[in-house]
Scaffold this motif. Structure first.
Motif, PDB file in Angstrom:
ATOM      1  N   ALA A  66       0.829  -1.206   0.000  1.00 23.98           N
ATOM      2  CA  ALA A  66       0.000   0.000   0.000  1.00 23.98           C
ATOM      3  C   ALA A  66       0.863   1.255   0.000  1.00 23.98           C
ATOM      4  CB  ALA A  66      -0.922  -0.005   1.217  1.00 23.98           C
ATOM      5  N   ALA A  67       1.950   1.252   0.793  1.00 26.60           N
ATOM      6  CA  ALA A  67       2.820   2.425   0.871  1.00 26.60           C
ATOM      7  C   ALA A  67       3.530   2.678  -0.452  1.00 26.60           C
ATOM      8  CB  ALA A  67       3.839   2.234   1.991  1.00 26.60           C
ATOM      9  N   VAL A  68       4.046   1.597  -1.090  1.00 29.30           N
ATOM     10  CA  VAL A  68       4.732   1.756  -2.369  1.00 29.30           C
ATOM     11  C   VAL A  68       3.764   2.233  -3.449  1.00 29.30           C
ATOM     12  CG1 VAL A  68       5.937   0.515  -4.215  1.00 29.30           C
ATOM     13  CG2 VAL A  68       6.539   0.086  -1.827  1.00 29.30           C
ATOM     14  N   SER A  69       2.560   1.691  -3.437  1.00 38.46           N
ATOM     15  CA  SER A  69       1.560   2.114  -4.423  1.00 38.46           C
ATOM     16  C   SER A  69       1.200   3.582  -4.254  1.00 38.46           C
ATOM     17  CB  SER A  69       0.315   1.239  -4.296  1.00 38.46           C
ATOM     18  OG  SER A  69      -0.694   1.675  -5.182  1.00 38.46           O
ATOM     19  N   GLU A  70       1.024   3.992  -2.996  1.00 43.89           N
ATOM     20  CA  GLU A  70       0.608   5.374  -2.730  1.00 43.89           C
ATOM     21  C   GLU A  70       1.708   6.381  -3.053  1.00 43.89           C
ATOM     22  OE1 GLU A  70      -0.800   8.164   1.063  1.00 43.89           O
ATOM     23  OE2 GLU A  70      -0.600   5.990   1.295  1.00 43.89           O
ATOM     24  N   ARG A  71       2.935   6.078  -2.641  1.00 46.35           N
ATOM     25  CA  ARG A  71       4.019   7.051  -2.811  1.00 46.35           C
ATOM     26  C   ARG A  71       4.650   7.014  -4.185  1.00 46.35           C
ATOM     27  NH1 ARG A  71       7.693   7.466   2.659  1.00 46.35           N
ATOM     28  NH2 ARG A  71       6.002   7.633   4.184  1.00 46.35           N
ATOM     29  N   HIS A  72       4.695   5.837  -4.798  1.00 46.07           N
ATOM     30  CA  HIS A  72       5.451   5.699  -6.043  1.00 46.07           C
ATOM     31  C   HIS A  72       4.579   5.402  -7.263  1.00 46.07           C
ATOM     32  CE1 HIS A  72       9.143   5.688  -3.624  1.00 46.07           C
ATOM     33  NE2 HIS A  72       8.473   4.925  -2.785  1.00 46.07           N
ATOM     34  N   GLY A  73       3.301   5.192  -7.021  1.00 50.39           N
ATOM     35  CA  GLY A  73       2.400   4.987  -8.152  1.00 50.39           C
ATOM     36  C   GLY A  73       2.678   3.726  -8.935  1.00 50.39           C
ATOM     37  N   THR A  74       3.181   2.702  -8.267  1.00 50.61           N
ATOM     38  CA  THR A  74       3.439   1.427  -8.942  1.00 50.61           C
ATOM     39  C   THR A  74       3.103   0.288  -7.994  1.00 50.61           C
ATOM     40  OG1 THR A  74       5.063   0.191 -10.244  1.00 50.61           O
ATOM     41  CG2 THR A  74       5.848   1.198  -8.215  1.00 50.61           C
ATOM     42  N   THR A  75       2.791  -0.859  -8.565  1.00 43.47           N
ATOM     43  CA  THR A  75       2.442  -2.041  -7.785  1.00 43.47           C
ATOM     44  C   THR A  75       3.605  -3.017  -7.792  1.00 43.47           C
ATOM     45  OG1 THR A  75       0.117  -1.805  -8.389  1.00 43.47           O
ATOM     46  CG2 THR A  75       0.811  -3.947  -7.547  1.00 43.47           C
ATOM     47  N   LEU A  76       3.956  -3.521  -6.625  1.00 47.33           N
ATOM     48  CA  LEU A  76       5.054  -4.476  -6.535  1.00 47.33           C
ATOM     49  C   LEU A  76       4.667  -5.798  -7.197  1.00 47.33           C
ATOM     50  CD1 LEU A  76       6.330  -4.041  -2.850  1.00 47.33           C
ATOM     51  CD2 LEU A  76       7.257  -3.030  -4.934  1.00 47.33           C
ATOM     52  N   LEU A  77       5.574  -6.329  -8.009  1.00 51.14           N
ATOM     53  CA  LEU A  77       5.364  -7.668  -8.547  1.00 51.14           C
ATOM     54  C   LEU A  77       5.513  -8.706  -7.445  1.00 51.14           C
ATOM     55  CD1 LEU A  77       7.209  -7.824 -11.997  1.00 51.14           C
ATOM     56  CD2 LEU A  77       4.752  -7.755 -11.565  1.00 51.14           C
ATOM     57  N   ALA A  78       6.432  -8.442  -6.528  1.00 50.84           N
ATOM     58  CA  ALA A  78       6.648  -9.366  -5.419  1.00 50.84           C
ATOM     59  C   ALA A  78       7.320  -8.639  -4.268  1.00 50.84           C
ATOM     60  CB  ALA A  78       7.512 -10.551  -5.859  1.00 50.84           C
ATOM     61  N   PHE A  79       7.001  -9.079  -3.049  1.00 49.61           N
ATOM     62  CA  PHE A  79       7.671  -8.583  -1.849  1.00 49.61           C
ATOM     63  C   PHE A  79       7.966  -9.803  -0.984  1.00 49.61           C
ATOM     64  CE2 PHE A  79       7.295  -7.323   2.676  1.00 49.61           C
ATOM     65  CZ  PHE A  79       8.427  -6.528   2.741  1.00 49.61           C
ATOM     66  N   ASP A  80       9.249 -10.120  -0.817  1.00 49.37           N
ATOM     67  CA  ASP A  80       9.651 -11.326  -0.103  1.00 49.37           C
ATOM     68  C   ASP A  80      10.498 -10.980   1.114  1.00 49.37           C
ATOM     69  OD1 ASP A  80       8.372 -12.839  -2.007  1.00 49.37           O
ATOM     70  OD2 ASP A  80      10.187 -13.249  -3.165  1.00 49.37           O
ATOM     71  N   VAL A  81      10.126 -11.520   2.251  1.00 43.28           N
ATOM     72  CA  VAL A  81      10.923 -11.395   3.474  1.00 43.28           C
ATOM     73  C   VAL A  81      11.785 -12.648   3.594  1.00 43.28           C
ATOM     74  CG1 VAL A  81      10.870 -11.179   5.982  1.00 43.28           C
ATOM     75  CG2 VAL A  81       9.152  -9.993   4.583  1.00 43.28           C
ATOM     76  N   VAL A  82      13.097 -12.441   3.749  1.00 40.94           N
ATOM     77  CA  VAL A  82      14.032 -13.563   3.791  1.00 40.94           C
ATOM     78  C   VAL A  82      14.818 -13.525   5.094  1.00 40.94           C
ATOM     79  CG1 VAL A  82      14.219 -13.661   1.278  1.00 40.94           C
ATOM     80  CG2 VAL A  82      15.815 -12.236   2.575  1.00 40.94           C
ATOM     81  N   ARG A  83      15.473 -14.633   5.401  1.00 48.64           N
ATOM     82  CA  ARG A  83      16.212 -14.718   6.661  1.00 48.64           C
ATOM     83  C   ARG A  83      17.497 -13.887   6.596  1.00 48.64           C
ATOM     84  NH1 ARG A  83      17.252 -20.277   4.893  1.00 48.64           N
ATOM     85  NH2 ARG A  83      19.431 -20.471   4.235  1.00 48.64           N
ATOM     86  N   PRO A  84      18.051 -13.487   7.755  1.00 50.74           N
ATOM     87  CA  PRO A  84      19.293 -12.696   7.776  1.00 50.74           C
ATOM     88  C   PRO A  84      20.430 -13.428   7.070  1.00 50.74           C
ATOM     89  CG  PRO A  84      18.256 -12.688   9.931  1.00 50.74           C
ATOM     90  CD  PRO A  84      17.498 -13.679   9.110  1.00 50.74           C
ATOM     91  N   GLY A  85      21.260 -12.662   6.352  1.00 51.77           N
ATOM     92  CA  GLY A  85      22.399 -13.226   5.652  1.00 51.77           C
ATOM     93  C   GLY A  85      22.098 -13.750   4.264  1.00 51.77           C
ATOM     94  N   THR A  86      20.876 -13.535   3.784  1.00 52.82           N
ATOM     95  CA  THR A  86      20.485 -14.062   2.474  1.00 52.82           C
ATOM     96  C   THR A  86      20.987 -13.197   1.327  1.00 52.82           C
ATOM     97  OG1 THR A  86      18.491 -15.107   3.378  1.00 52.82           O
ATOM     98  CG2 THR A  86      18.525 -14.686   1.007  1.00 52.82           C
ATOM     99  N   LEU A  87      20.908 -11.874   1.482  1.00 51.56           N
ATOM    100  CA  LEU A  87      21.173 -10.978   0.363  1.00 51.56           C
ATOM    101  C   LEU A  87      22.669 -10.831   0.086  1.00 51.56           C
ATOM    102  CD1 LEU A  87      18.553  -8.135   0.915  1.00 51.56           C
ATOM    103  CD2 LEU A  87      18.322 -10.293  -0.316  1.00 51.56           C
ATOM    104  N   ASN A  88      22.991 -10.653  -1.192  1.00 51.85           N
ATOM    105  CA  ASN A  88      24.372 -10.412  -1.603  1.00 51.85           C
ATOM    106  C   ASN A  88      24.781  -9.002  -1.205  1.00 51.85           C
ATOM    107  OD1 ASN A  88      22.843 -12.162  -3.688  1.00 51.85           O
ATOM    108  ND2 ASN A  88      24.960 -12.769  -3.973  1.00 51.85           N
ATOM    109  N   VAL A  89      25.977  -8.874  -0.660  1.00 53.35           N
ATOM    110  CA  VAL A  89      26.498  -7.560  -0.286  1.00 53.35           C
ATOM    111  C   VAL A  89      27.878  -7.370  -0.904  1.00 53.35           C
ATOM    112  CG1 VAL A  89      25.195  -7.427   1.859  1.00 53.35           C
ATOM    113  CG2 VAL A  89      27.473  -8.423   1.882  1.00 53.35           C
TER     114      VAL A  89
END
Length: 573
Positions: free
Chosen positions: A524-547
């Motif tokens: 809802a926040a992304v749609s309201e502020r940015h005028g676009t709909t997320l294709l996906a929103f995924d919550v993942v465990r700590p240490g998952t993302l590439n840094v």
């Protein structure tokens, strides 16, 4: 006591020559100090004077000269500490090209290290004596080009230094990029580039000869290397540092190093200041930060809220707004490109979100994006250019940031075509411009950075900046890790849109209904502020993302991992 004078060195010669001149003038003055911490606090402190630094580096350089020719690469594969510093300087003393990397554990767990070693094919690996056998085992599978020799940094090479005057190579070192969007590339940094950039930095800082550079950033990272090692080598300012793990485990340790006599200069990415605010209770901390002349904030997007909260929290300890220095830089410019003026205050402005999506910076009071000025360049030129037409844009229009100056590096190692494209751009008939790949604009003479050209998300003809979307999610979902989320563009079933993956905190996973409620709020926040709909929103465990090597989320690598199915919601695993 005479009033300290600003450093006024010249931009000729080499880093070794500057260091030797400083040592001859005041041999017993401390130059480098490394602090190790244990569970109970400071554990050990080791120091090198100017003379000791030159003597140790000359001896190691003499040993390296027996196995490596001028211009050959010497990889530094050691943990943070004074040995690392000597390895870096010793390689240059031998006329070799230093390659600052890090101590290997296993190449299978660190693709970046293996990629860098394969790219530059070093003649020598420098390691600690205790790690020689482990380093040799990395060669057993045949995936790496074998060095001519593995040399212990901490060996006794005094006899090799006797009578050795050193050799010279125009290139000082290869700075491997963090690889946030592609495989790491070795930026070829010359002695002249470093000396020029150090001059620009000390002018921007108003640095004085009795000052100390204090840091914790990795020495293989451009900001950590230049602030911790190169500035002291060229200017004679002292350096005091600890390793990154000590900081991450207990951020207050950074503050304790900053609470010292004399002028202090330090630098860190924005996330480090946020980490201090989360992990340190200012009212319970007994430090004096009144001597810190510069808190440089760079390497990633500077957040106005971070500056405001940091100033307020640590004002009782002597922090004033003018010492917070939002800055802009990149390895291809050695490190430093622009910063706020000495004595000035960080400037945050609110710009229309809708106008920015159309490529125009327009001040506004509603539906805005708050951006922090990175100040102005010192000793170099900056222009905002249309990345497609390669024509300069008038101030207020968003385009690619181009730079030109004596600090701009020589190109990428063994990548002639890419070097010509990135470092050889022509503007108004003048060659030698660096295409940074960063998006930004000029407003009232200041440089504002709005994002990365390759990270830019374009949906239905509108520009969306990942930083902006991630900032919206941080405000909406404070339980997610603020520095561990990535927004990127994905095309699925013929539809292009935004995907966001975010790491939860270390607490146990929430109930499924809570995850669904969180997703609903975020969408809802992304749609309201940015005028676009997320294709996906995924919550993942700590240490998952590439840094990256500096701790920033590597959006490009995250996108590739997501598309390959290597990143999935925790509930799906």
């Amino acid at each position: 006591m005479n009033r300290p004078q600003p450093w006024s060195g010249t931009a000729d010669g080499s880093l070794i020559r500057h260091a030797a001149t400083q040592a001859a003038a005041d041999p017993d003055r401390p130059l480098f100090s490394h602090v190790r911490f244990g569970p109970g606090g400071e554990e050990a402190r080791s120091r090198l004077t100017r003379a000791q630094t030159i003597e140790s580096a000359r001896s190691l350089g003499g040993r390296l000269a027996m196995v490596a020719d001028p211009g050959e690469r010497v990889a530094i594969l050691a943990p943070e500490g004074l040995d690392y510093v000597i390895g870096f300087i010793g390689a240059m003393y031998a006329g070799c090209i230093a390659v600052p990397l890090f101590a290997p554990t296993s190449l299978s767990s660190n693709e970046r290290l293996g990629a860098a070693l394969r790219d530059c094919e070093p003649t020598v690996w420098l390691v600690l004596r205790k790690d020689v056998r482990d380093a040799a085992e990395l060669l057993s599978d045949g995936t790496l080009p074998p060095p001519r020799e593995i040399v212990p940094i901490d060996g006794d090479y005094a006899r090799w230094g006797e009578g050795f005057e050193g050799r010279h190579c125009d290139l000082a070192y290869l700075q491997y990029t963090s690889g946030s969007t592609r495989s790491p590339r070795g930026v070829m940094v010359s002695h002249a580039n470093v000396i020029a950039n150090v001059r620009q930095l000390v002018e921007a800082f108003g640095a004085t000869e009795d000052g100390t550079c204090v840091g914790w950033l990795p020495l293989h990272h451009d900001m950590g290397l230049v602030l911790t090692v190169c500035v002291p080598l060229v200017t004679g300012l002292s350096s005091e540092f600890m390793d990154p793990v000590s900081f991450l485990k207990r951020p207050a340790r950074w503050l304790s190093l900053l609470s010292r006599p004399g002028p202090v200069y330090t630098a860190a990415p924005n996330f480090a200041y946020d980490l201090l605010l989360r992990r340190v209770q200012p009212e319970e901390t007994h430090v004096d930060l009144s001597r810190v002349k510069v808190f440089l904030n760079g390497s990633e997007r500077v957040r106005a809220e971070t500056l405001r909260r940091f100033t307020k929290a640590f004002a009782p300890h002597g922090v004033t707004p003018e010492v917070l220095r939002p800055s802009y830089g990149l390895a291809e410019a050695t490190v430093f490109a622009a910063t706020t003026e000495t004595g000035g205050h960080p400037t945050a402005r609110d710009f229309s979100r809708e106008a920015l999506e159309k490529g125009v910076a327009q001040p506004a009071s509603e539906d805005t994006v708050s951006l922090v000025s990175c100040g102005r360049p010192i000793g170099q030129q900056v222009r905002i250019v249309d990345p497609d037409t390669r024509e300069p844009l008038v101030p207020g229009n968003v385009g690619e940031i181009w730079l030109r100056g004596p600090n701009i590096a020589q190109g990428y190692w063994a990548r002639a075509e890419e070097s010509a494209e990135t470092f050889g751009a022509v503007l108004d008939g003048v060659p030698g411009w660096l295409r940074t790949g960063d998006l930004g604009f000029e407003y009232d003479g200041d440089v504002f950075v709005s994002g990365r050209l390759k990270d830019l998300i374009i949906v239905d003809g509108r520009n969306h900046y990942p930083d902006d979307i991630e900032a919206t999610i941080r405000e909406t979902a404070p339980d997610l890790r603020p520095d561990r989320m990535a927004a990127f563009e994905v095309t699925r079933d013929g539809r292009t849109g935004v995907v966001v993956v975010a790491e939860r905190t270390g607490r146990a996973p929430s109930a499924e209904r809570d995850i669904r409620a969180l997703e609903a709020r975020v969408r809802a926040a992304v749609s309201e502020r940015h005028g676009t709909t997320l294709l996906a929103f995924d919550v993942v465990r700590p240490g998952t993302l590439n840094v990256t090597s500096s701790g920033k989320v590597a959006r490009g690598a995250c996108r590739r991992a997501y598309l390959a199915g290597h990143i999935a919601p925790e509930a799906d695993r």
